[in-house]
Enzyme design. Sequence first.
Site, PDB file in Angstrom:
ATOM      1  CG  HIS A  92      -2.019   1.010   1.100  1.00 43.61           C
ATOM      2  ND1 HIS A  92      -1.815   2.348   1.333  1.00 43.61           N
ATOM      3  CD2 HIS A  92      -3.317   0.885   0.710  1.00 43.61           C
ATOM      4  CE1 HIS A  92      -2.951   3.009   1.107  1.00 43.61           C
ATOM      5  NE2 HIS A  92      -3.872   2.137   0.733  1.00 43.61           N
ATOM      6  CD  GLU A 161      -5.595   1.423  -3.026  1.00 43.40           C
ATOM      7  OE1 GLU A 161      -6.777   1.361  -2.706  1.00 43.40           O
ATOM      8  OE2 GLU A 161      -4.669   1.487  -2.199  1.00 43.40           O
TER       9      GLU A 161
HETATM   10  P1  13P Z   1      -9.857   6.111   0.064  1.00 38.53           P
HETATM   11  O1  13P Z   1     -11.014   5.268  -0.424  1.00 38.53           O
HETATM   12  O2  13P Z   1     -10.103   6.718   1.404  1.00 38.53           O
HETATM   13  O3  13P Z   1      -9.434   7.087  -0.974  1.00 38.53           O
HETATM   14  O4  13P Z   1      -8.618   5.110   0.296  1.00 38.53           O
HETATM   15  C1  13P Z   1      -8.281   4.221  -0.708  1.00 38.53           C
HETATM   16  C2  13P Z   1      -7.265   3.292  -0.197  1.00 38.53           C
HETATM   17  O5  13P Z   1      -6.146   3.682   0.084  1.00 38.53           O
HETATM   18  C3  13P Z   1      -7.652   1.884  -0.019  1.00 38.53           C
HETATM   19  O6  13P Z   1      -6.558   1.072   0.215  1.00 38.53           O
END
Ligand code: 13P
Length: 235
Positions: A92, A161
Amino acid sequence: MIMYIAANFKSNLTRAQVQAYSQELESYLAHIQAPHLKVSIFPSHTALLANDFAHFQIGAQNAHYAQNGAFTGEITLKQLAEFNICSLIIGHSERRMMFNESQEHINEKFAFYKEAGFSLYYCIGEPLNVRKQGENALKDYLSSQLSGIALDYPKLIIAYEPIWAIGTGVSASMEEIASTHAMLSTLTSAPLLYGGSVNASNAKEILSLKHVHGVLVGSASLELESFKGIIQAGL
Ligand code: 13P
């Protein structure tokens, strides 16, 4: 086709809150009967519950790559096994950036938990300056985050992401998600999730995009009603 709906609670929700959330989620999922949905929640370590719910999985947000040992502040396979946990988020951006996890460290973690047979939710995503440099820079950056991991691991799930879309309330545009996922689909046949400001209003459109096999949700998963709205979008 399986659709993945995953909730990353990050450092939110207490154990009592996760217990209440899980019970309600279980009865909601039993009621809607959606076998094509693979729903998972990733609570913080102190709120991990036994992974024995019939309709969703409980996974860990992080773990060190060892059976057990002298790793102050970390948890390891042995502690996860006690909870029957076999899903893990790796890579992450918050861990890469705030806790300085290098690609090498991430590769070690991946190899260890692959060997243990875990489902691995492997996150990649670029900062805004890379996105602004154009398609080639983006591809190079994301490819480097995929280097050293077994892209053919059958229990690999990749979550794209973009860092600039996490926690901002503004997700990447449908065009950006579609083109990035199309590019990623040339690099791997693993399911590809999108994460970054997914909510009950934009989930349906995101989930309808080609090459999007699910979503990884942060803030909008913290309230069960809102997470239910996202699950609903996958029906
Ligand atoms: P948000 O949905 O708060 O933008 O976070 C996404 C995330 O980092 C999930 O791992």
